[in-house]
Design a protein around this motif. Structure first.
Motif, PDB file in Angstrom:
ATOM      1  N   THR A   1      12.975  32.891 -18.267  1.00  0.00           N
ATOM      2  CA  THR A   1      13.166  34.046 -19.135  1.00  0.00           C
ATOM      3  C   THR A   1      12.083  35.089 -18.858  1.00  0.00           C
ATOM      4  O   THR A   1      10.961  34.746 -18.465  1.00  0.00           O
ATOM      5  CB  THR A   1      13.086  33.631 -20.616  1.00  0.00           C
ATOM      6  OG1 THR A   1      11.808  33.039 -20.861  1.00  0.00           O
ATOM      7  CG2 THR A   1      14.173  32.637 -20.947  1.00  0.00           C
TER       8      THR A   1
ATOM      9  N   PHE B   1      20.490  32.173 -18.497  1.00  0.00           N
ATOM     10  CA  PHE B   1      19.113  31.715 -18.660  1.00  0.00           C
ATOM     11  C   PHE B   1      19.022  30.209 -18.922  1.00  0.00           C
ATOM     12  O   PHE B   1      17.931  29.683 -19.141  1.00  0.00           O
ATOM     13  CB  PHE B   1      18.438  32.502 -19.790  1.00  0.00           C
ATOM     14  CG  PHE B   1      18.180  33.923 -19.426  1.00  0.00           C
ATOM     15  CD1 PHE B   1      17.172  34.247 -18.536  1.00  0.00           C
ATOM     16  CD2 PHE B   1      18.979  34.944 -19.921  1.00  0.00           C
ATOM     17  CE1 PHE B   1      16.939  35.556 -18.176  1.00  0.00           C
ATOM     18  CE2 PHE B   1      18.756  36.257 -19.576  1.00  0.00           C
ATOM     19  CZ  PHE B   1      17.741  36.577 -18.697  1.00  0.00           C
TER      20      PHE B   1
ATOM     21  N   LEU C   1      19.522  34.814 -25.354  1.00  0.00           N
ATOM     22  CA  LEU C   1      18.152  34.563 -24.891  1.00  0.00           C
ATOM     23  C   LEU C   1      17.198  34.400 -26.071  1.00  0.00           C
ATOM     24  O   LEU C   1      16.428  33.440 -26.140  1.00  0.00           O
ATOM     25  CB  LEU C   1      17.706  35.723 -24.000  1.00  0.00           C
ATOM     26  CG  LEU C   1      16.213  35.763 -23.627  1.00  0.00           C
ATOM     27  CD1 LEU C   1      15.838  34.557 -22.797  1.00  0.00           C
ATOM     28  CD2 LEU C   1      15.886  37.057 -22.894  1.00  0.00           C
TER      29      LEU C   1
ATOM     30  N   ASP D   1      15.983  30.721 -27.907  1.00  0.00           N
ATOM     31  CA  ASP D   1      14.534  30.476 -27.905  1.00  0.00           C
ATOM     32  C   ASP D   1      14.067  30.068 -29.292  1.00  0.00           C
ATOM     33  O   ASP D   1      13.185  29.222 -29.455  1.00  0.00           O
ATOM     34  CB  ASP D   1      13.811  31.737 -27.443  1.00  0.00           C
ATOM     35  CG  ASP D   1      12.425  31.449 -26.889  1.00  0.00           C
ATOM     36  OD1 ASP D   1      12.052  30.264 -26.784  1.00  0.00           O
ATOM     37  OD2 ASP D   1      11.719  32.414 -26.554  1.00  0.00           O
TER      38      ASP D   1
ATOM     39  N   SER E   1       8.972  37.129 -19.272  1.00  0.00           N
ATOM     40  CA  SER E   1       7.841  36.847 -20.161  1.00  0.00           C
ATOM     41  C   SER E   1       6.542  37.521 -19.742  1.00  0.00           C
ATOM     42  O   SER E   1       5.623  37.617 -20.560  1.00  0.00           O
ATOM     43  CB  SER E   1       7.603  35.334 -20.253  1.00  0.00           C
ATOM     44  OG  SER E   1       7.280  34.810 -18.979  1.00  0.00           O
TER      45      SER E   1
END
Length: 457
Positions: free
Chosen positions: A22, A17, A40, A44, A24
């Motif tokens: 990603t 990623f 991930l 974030d 969403s």
């Protein structure tokens, strides 16, 4: 590079990623490895705010490693399933009994663990309403127009309760020089339809308390002279775990005869991660019996008094861990350290000559509420924006409730992890932020609007 070779390289060397969008918007068709899923989410959150610099939130942001271990080991237990987890149920009752003792309950009592003070307030206020209705019916009076009296310094949940459960809110206005309420403010709002009065122990705006003693004395007089038995609920969301340790001789709890229920947030100064709260009644009769449900579909007949149902056991166990780990001496030590650092920050702000520190000579939560003391080419919102944008501090600026809405305040909460070195660094950063604003003036309104936040909870 083909997709398959890229995926194999990403699996071997890094995170796929890094250069891919990603998930969403749509539910993923397939899954990913545990390593990818972890990275991930974790990466974030790297750009999330730093809890150590968030001086707006009252919520606990650190617990001891042993407490964290206890939490992790019990995340899978459903608290509400008392048939399968009777020891957790017993630990809840231990916490309730310990809090009843801490709040000077006169005898056998009852209470409930909740998700936080919002649920505790909803349940406590519902009991006020049900008990009022019972009193009205016994006296042959109508039950169609209940009202609840509280000040403009309360948490928004009190207004939510009134809207959700059809109760008239009678909100006592504040004044530019008075940010809490007392008996003289409350008395004009009382009548036979008043289900109760709510007093705040440690407001989110300035950290002070309402005049609980004065309001109690008023309600005693109203009961004796006007035959209106109006109970008092103390909203101790923040102060319930502060006053017993910083101001043990200051009466605000069940030592006052009209105080019938108290809520407190374990995840604030109870020093537990969110979310856990507590509702404690003076005696069992103060819990309206019609609000208690009995069911047996989890394995045995059980009584429930909640708005939520399934929830984790971990935070109840963590609260009990804190009670037995720290005791009165430990909580006192921690709160006194917080108070010491709050006073140190207040001293440094006053020494700058730019700020008025609000009410530091009164009983107060471990925080500093302050405002600009004179004319300046910028305002408190500009300072909050400057501290956030260039120094990473989250120090809220907000306007007070009516009728003090012309007053703007900043507030720095001093918690367990906020050390003396942090205090000194923050004070220097505030001074430098003001110097920067002296040179360039206030922020553009569109930038400042991003920083207009409420007082935080």
């Amino acid at each position: 590079m083909t997709n398959s070779s890229y995926d194999s390289d990403a699996a071997l060397f890094g995170n796929r990623f890094a250069v891919q969008d990603t998930p969403s918007r749509t539910f993923p068709e397939g899954g990913m490895t545990a390593v990818d899923a972890y990275r991930l989410v974790a990466e974030d959150l790297v750009i999330e705010g730093d809890p150590a610099r968030n001086l707006a939130t009252f919520v606990t942001t650190w617990m001891e490693p042993d407490a964290q271990r206890l939490i992790a080991e019990n995340l899978h237990r459903n608290f509400i399933d008392h048939a399968e987890y009777p020891r957790t149920a017993e630990i809840e009752q231990r916490c309730i009994r310990m809090l009843a003792d801490l709040f000077h309950a006169p005898g056998e009592t009852t209470g409930a663990r909740t998700q936080g003070s919002s649920e505790a307030i909803m349940l406590g206020a519902l009991s006020l309403k049900w008990n009022w209705r019972t009193r009205q019916q016994a006296a042959g009076r109508p039950t169609t127009s209940p009202n609840l009296v509280f000040g403009g310094d309360v948490h928004v949940v009190w207004e939510k309760f009134c809207r959700y459960f059809d109760v008239e809110p009678r909100i006592v206005p504040l004044r530019p020089d008075k940010y809490t309420i007392g008996p003289e403010d409350v008395e004009p709002f009382l009548d036979e339809n008043t289900i109760g009065v709510a007093a705040v122990l440690g407001t989110t705006f300035t950290g002070h308390r309402d005049d609980v003693v004065g309001i109690n004395d008023l309600l005693v007089r109203v009961r004796d002279e006007r035959d209106m038995d109006i109970p008092l609920h103390v909203d101790g969301a923040s102060g319930g775990f502060v006053w017993p340790f910083l101001y043990p001789d200051s009466p605000w709890d069940f030592r006052l005869e009209q105080v019938r229920s108290i809520n407190a947030s374990g995840h604030k100064f109870g020093l537990v991660y969110p979310g856990v709260g507590w509702l404690i009644f003076r005696e069992k009769a103060d819990l309206a019996p019609d609000l208690v449900f009995r069911e047996n579909y989890l394995g045995k007949t059980d009584e429930t008094f909640t708005l939520n149902f399934s929830t984790g056991s971990s935070m109840v166990l963590a609260q009990y861990y804190n009670f037995v780990r720290f005791g009165r001496a430990g909580y006192r030590y921690k709160l006194q350290n917080m108070q010491h650092n709050a006073h140190r920050l207040a001293d440094q702000l006053e020494e700058m000559g730019r700020f008025e520190v609000i009410g530091r000579d009164h009983e107060q939560l471990p925080l500093v509420a302050f405002r600009l003391a004179g004319e300046a080419p910028y305002d408190e919102f500009d300072i909050a924006w400057q501290l956030s944008a260039e120094r990473g501090w989250m120090v809220p600026a907000y306007t007070m409730p009516p009728d003090a809405q012309e007053v703007t305040i900043m507030r720095a909460l001093v918690k367990e992890t906020f050390s003396q070195e942090h205090v000194d660094t923050l004070a220097r950063d505030i001074a430098e932020a003001c110097a920067t604003l002296d040179a360039k003036g206030g922020a553009h309104p569109s930038e400042r609007a991003k920083m207009v936040v409420g007082p935080g909870h």
